[in-house]
Design a protein around this motif. Structure first.
Motif, PDB file in Angstrom:
ATOM      1  N   ARG A  93     -11.814 -25.269 -37.118  1.00  0.00           N
ATOM      2  CA  ARG A  93     -10.832 -25.990 -37.930  1.00  0.00           C
ATOM      3  C   ARG A  93      -9.447 -25.544 -37.500  1.00  0.00           C
ATOM      4  O   ARG A  93      -9.225 -24.356 -37.277  1.00  0.00           O
ATOM      5  N   TYR A  94      -8.552 -26.498 -37.339  1.00  0.00           N
ATOM      6  CA  TYR A  94      -7.140 -26.165 -37.121  1.00  0.00           C
ATOM      7  C   TYR A  94      -6.411 -26.351 -38.442  1.00  0.00           C
ATOM      8  O   TYR A  94      -6.718 -27.263 -39.196  1.00  0.00           O
ATOM      9  N   GLY A  95      -5.432 -25.501 -38.716  1.00  0.00           N
ATOM     10  CA  GLY A  95      -4.668 -25.596 -39.954  1.00  0.00           C
ATOM     11  C   GLY A  95      -5.419 -24.937 -41.091  1.00  0.00           C
ATOM     12  O   GLY A  95      -6.568 -24.504 -40.942  1.00  0.00           O
ATOM     13  N   GLY A 102     -17.751 -34.646 -21.853  1.00  0.00           N
ATOM     14  CA  GLY A 102     -17.431 -35.594 -22.920  1.00  0.00           C
ATOM     15  C   GLY A 102     -16.042 -36.139 -22.669  1.00  0.00           C
ATOM     16  O   GLY A 102     -15.301 -35.595 -21.832  1.00  0.00           O
ATOM     17  N   PRO A 103     -15.665 -37.196 -23.381  1.00  0.00           N
ATOM     18  CA  PRO A 103     -14.355 -37.801 -23.159  1.00  0.00           C
ATOM     19  C   PRO A 103     -13.216 -36.878 -23.606  1.00  0.00           C
ATOM     20  O   PRO A 103     -13.441 -35.915 -24.335  1.00  0.00           O
ATOM     21  N   SER A 104     -12.018 -37.201 -23.160  1.00  0.00           N
ATOM     22  CA  SER A 104     -10.835 -36.437 -23.521  1.00  0.00           C
ATOM     23  C   SER A 104     -10.707 -36.343 -25.044  1.00  0.00           C
ATOM     24  O   SER A 104     -10.897 -37.330 -25.740  1.00  0.00           O
ATOM     25  N   GLY A 105     -10.422 -35.156 -25.544  1.00  0.00           N
ATOM     26  CA  GLY A 105     -10.198 -34.975 -26.972  1.00  0.00           C
ATOM     27  C   GLY A 105     -11.451 -34.692 -27.785  1.00  0.00           C
ATOM     28  O   GLY A 105     -11.376 -34.530 -29.002  1.00  0.00           O
ATOM     29  N   CYS A 106     -12.622 -34.597 -27.144  1.00  0.00           N
ATOM     30  CA  CYS A 106     -13.870 -34.422 -27.905  1.00  0.00           C
ATOM     31  C   CYS A 106     -14.109 -32.970 -28.304  1.00  0.00           C
ATOM     32  O   CYS A 106     -15.025 -32.684 -29.073  1.00  0.00           O
ATOM     33  N   GLY A 107     -13.310 -32.039 -27.760  1.00  0.00           N
ATOM     34  CA  GLY A 107     -13.427 -30.646 -28.198  1.00  0.00           C
ATOM     35  C   GLY A 107     -13.966 -29.683 -27.145  1.00  0.00           C
ATOM     36  O   GLY A 107     -14.275 -28.535 -27.462  1.00  0.00           O
ATOM     37  N   LYS A 108     -14.023 -30.111 -25.900  1.00  0.00           N
ATOM     38  CA  LYS A 108     -14.588 -29.271 -24.835  1.00  0.00           C
ATOM     39  C   LYS A 108     -13.777 -27.990 -24.651  1.00  0.00           C
ATOM     40  O   LYS A 108     -14.333 -26.893 -24.626  1.00  0.00           O
ATOM     41  N   SER A 109     -12.454 -28.155 -24.486  1.00  0.00           N
ATOM     42  CA  SER A 109     -11.615 -26.972 -24.248  1.00  0.00           C
ATOM     43  C   SER A 109     -11.623 -26.054 -25.453  1.00  0.00           C
ATOM     44  O   SER A 109     -11.656 -24.830 -25.311  1.00  0.00           O
ATOM     45  N   THR A 110     -11.599 -26.642 -26.635  1.00  0.00           N
ATOM     46  CA  THR A 110     -11.607 -25.836 -27.857  1.00  0.00           C
ATOM     47  C   THR A 110     -12.865 -24.964 -27.897  1.00  0.00           C
ATOM     48  O   THR A 110     -12.801 -23.768 -28.195  1.00  0.00           O
ATOM     49  N   GLN A 152     -11.065 -30.359 -39.162  1.00  0.00           N
ATOM     50  CA  GLN A 152     -12.196 -29.802 -38.420  1.00  0.00           C
ATOM     51  C   GLN A 152     -12.387 -30.589 -37.133  1.00  0.00           C
ATOM     52  O   GLN A 152     -12.470 -31.817 -37.162  1.00  0.00           O
ATOM     53  N   VAL A 153     -12.429 -29.896 -35.995  1.00  0.00           N
ATOM     54  CA  VAL A 153     -12.566 -30.603 -34.711  1.00  0.00           C
ATOM     55  C   VAL A 153     -13.877 -30.283 -33.992  1.00  0.00           C
ATOM     56  O   VAL A 153     -14.272 -31.008 -33.094  1.00  0.00           O
ATOM     57  N   ILE A 154     -14.566 -29.202 -34.382  1.00  0.00           N
ATOM     58  CA  ILE A 154     -15.903 -28.904 -33.846  1.00  0.00           C
ATOM     59  C   ILE A 154     -16.819 -28.738 -35.053  1.00  0.00           C
ATOM     60  O   ILE A 154     -16.535 -27.951 -35.955  1.00  0.00           O
TER      61      ILE A 154
HETATM   62  N1  LIG Z   1      -3.711 -26.302 -31.639  1.00  0.00           N
HETATM   63  C1  LIG Z   1      -4.242 -27.412 -32.154  1.00  0.00           C
HETATM   64  N2  LIG Z   1      -3.941 -27.840 -33.392  1.00  0.00           N
HETATM   65  C2  LIG Z   1      -4.501 -28.941 -33.928  1.00  0.00           C
HETATM   66  N3  LIG Z   1      -5.403 -29.710 -33.288  1.00  0.00           N
HETATM   67  C3  LIG Z   1      -5.754 -29.348 -32.037  1.00  0.00           C
HETATM   68  C4  LIG Z   1      -5.197 -28.195 -31.407  1.00  0.00           C
HETATM   69  N4  LIG Z   1      -5.752 -28.092 -30.166  1.00  0.00           N
HETATM   70  C5  LIG Z   1      -6.587 -29.137 -30.040  1.00  0.00           C
HETATM   71  N5  LIG Z   1      -6.598 -29.890 -31.169  1.00  0.00           N
HETATM   72  C6  LIG Z   1      -7.401 -31.100 -31.407  1.00  0.00           C
HETATM   73  O1  LIG Z   1      -8.759 -30.768 -31.234  1.00  0.00           O
HETATM   74  C7  LIG Z   1      -9.458 -31.829 -30.619  1.00  0.00           C
HETATM   75  C8  LIG Z   1     -10.180 -31.340 -29.388  1.00  0.00           C
HETATM   76  O2  LIG Z   1      -9.234 -30.995 -28.404  1.00  0.00           O
HETATM   77  P1  LIG Z   1      -9.664 -30.374 -26.996  1.00  0.00           P
HETATM   78  O3  LIG Z   1     -10.639 -29.292 -27.233  1.00  0.00           O
HETATM   79  O4  LIG Z   1      -8.429 -30.035 -26.246  1.00  0.00           O
HETATM   80  O5  LIG Z   1     -10.410 -31.613 -26.318  1.00  0.00           O
HETATM   81  P2  LIG Z   1     -10.902 -31.812 -24.800  1.00  0.00           P
HETATM   82  O6  LIG Z   1     -10.774 -30.521 -24.075  1.00  0.00           O
HETATM   83  O7  LIG Z   1     -12.319 -32.276 -24.938  1.00  0.00           O
HETATM   84  O8  LIG Z   1     -10.044 -32.906 -24.213  1.00  0.00           O
HETATM   85  C9  LIG Z   1      -8.443 -32.915 -30.331  1.00  0.00           C
HETATM   86  O9  LIG Z   1      -8.528 -33.876 -31.352  1.00  0.00           O
HETATM   87  C10 LIG Z   1      -7.121 -32.183 -30.375  1.00  0.00           C
HETATM   88  O10 LIG Z   1      -6.097 -33.020 -30.804  1.00  0.00           O
END
Ligand SMILES: Nc1ncnc2c1ncn2[C@@H]1O[C@H](COP(=O)(O)OP(=O)(O)O)[C@@H](O)[C@H]1O
Ligand SMILES: [Mg+2]
Length: 334
Positions: free
Chosen positions: A12-14, A40-48, A21-23
């Motif tokens: 969760r961010y924030g 997965g597509p951009s923004g799906c949470g891979k890097s997170t 919640q993003v994951i």
């Molecule tokens: N520091 C942050 N604060 C709030 N939301 C974030 C932050 N970093 C990433 N997100 C959100 O988390 C989700 C997953 O992001 P990310 O892991 O970068 O995706 P990916 O690597 O798959 O492109 C996205 O919706 C992104 O906007």
């Protein structure tokens, strides 16, 4: 080396009512020495997800183990991991040798040991003749190899890669992919590799995690994911062109979506009657885009089968043993 265990991992961010919640609870057991791709597509949470494993993001819920240690609250430096990024993150004022050696120097590894480790990594990566140059004197592919070398010399338990090939052109990407495979065969270090490119995922992975909007949709070998996609999302994300997903196919089941891959439709004298709308020649193969009632589908044919005329009617037989059925409401495989 070590196994890697993700148990119900949540991010969760924030905070409070503003938390997003993003994951949403990822479970995966990565075996010791295994090469797992997160795709997965951009923004799906891979890097997170990767950054939580690295210790660069706090884990909001669940348990992360490297080997038999729970590492949720350990600093990145204590996790025994090494990460390779898309943008290389090399120091421009240092030589390639100094870049590769830097982490070891900070960790107060003796000089002779540093020399030996850098030499060994440089040999594996065929960088020996470039060690005294600066990063700007290298091509993109060579810079990425220095970045990998810097990770290798750390001799970590786990390698983490975040889209390391995205800045390379298509040819170099294919070549570097082979180098990474070779590297993994030689070193056998447990690896998590993030990419948005499904071809990269299919060719590199021993097993792959397919992510969509913070959920793990499937975890399996490339063969499993391709031949038995768990959901309509996986069916349409893995494979190019994607699987045809039809709501109203002749012989369809109520409440089910019928999936059939473009290569599993045989053009001939029998089967579904289709109107040809577009034909694309891609070298060895030809893609026929055709209409079936109110739905479009794609058929993959060989270049030597000839091109059907635009607007003509053709017949295509879906292979009985290659049909996929998905719940129309949930998208889950039936
Ligand atoms: N520091 C942050 N604060 C709030 N939301 C974030 C932050 N970093 C990433 N997100 C959100 O988390 C989700 C997953 O992001 P990310 O892991 O970068 O995706 P990916 O690597 O798959 O492109 C996205 O919706 C992104 O906007
Ligand atoms: Mg990312």
């Amino acid at each position: 080396m070590a196994s890697l265990s993700l148990r119900n991992i949540v991010k969760r961010y924030g905070i409070g009512s503003k938390a997003v919640q993003v994951i949403h609870g990822v479970n995966a057991e990565v075996k010791d020495g295994e090469f797992v791709v997160i795709v997965g597509p951009s923004g799906c949470g891979k890097s997170t997800l990767l950054r939580m494993v690295a210790g660069l993001e706090e884990i909001s819920g669940g348990e992360l183990r490297i080997g038999d240690r729970v590492v949720n609250d350990l600093e990145p430096a204590q996790r025994d991991i090494a990460m390779v990024f898309q943008n290389y993150a090399l120091y421009p004022h240092m030589t390639n040798f100094e870049n590769m050696a830097y982490g070891l120097k900070i960790a107060k590894v003796p000089k002779e040991e540093i020399q030996a480790r850098v030499d060994k990594a440089a040999k594996i990566l065929e960088l020996g003749h470039l060690l005294q140059r600066k990063p700007r004197e290298l091509s993109g592919g060579q810079r990425q190899r220095v970045a990998m070398g810097r990770a290798i010399v750390r001799q970590p338990q786990v390698f983490l890669f975040d889209e390391p090939l995205s800045n390379l052109d298509a040819k170099l990407r294919a070549q570097t992919r082979l180098e990474i495979q070779k590297l993994h065969r030689e070193l056998g270090i447990t690896s998590l590799f993030v990419t948005h490119d499904q071809v990269e995922a299919m060719t590199l992975a021993e097993r792959m995690i397919v992510m969509n909007a913070g959920n793990m949709e499937q975890f399996g070998t490339p063969e499993e994911v391709y031949s038995r996609p768990a959901t309509t999302f996986v069916a349409s994300f893995i494979g190019s062109p994607p699987m045809n997903l039809l709501k109203n196919a002749p012989g369809g089941r109520p409440g089910s979506i019928l999936g059939i891959r473009p290569e599993h439709l045989d053009v001939g004298d029998s089967g579904w009657a289709l109107q040809v709308e577009t034909v694309e020649l891609l070298g060895a193969e030809r893609l026929v885009h055709a209409r079936l009632g109110d739905e479009m589908l794609i058929i993959r044919t060989h270049e030597d089968q000839g091109a059907p005329a635009i607007g003509s009617t053709i017949h295509a037989q879906p292979r009985e043993d290659r049909l996929h059925w998905f719940d129309a409401q949930t998208g889950q495989r039936q």
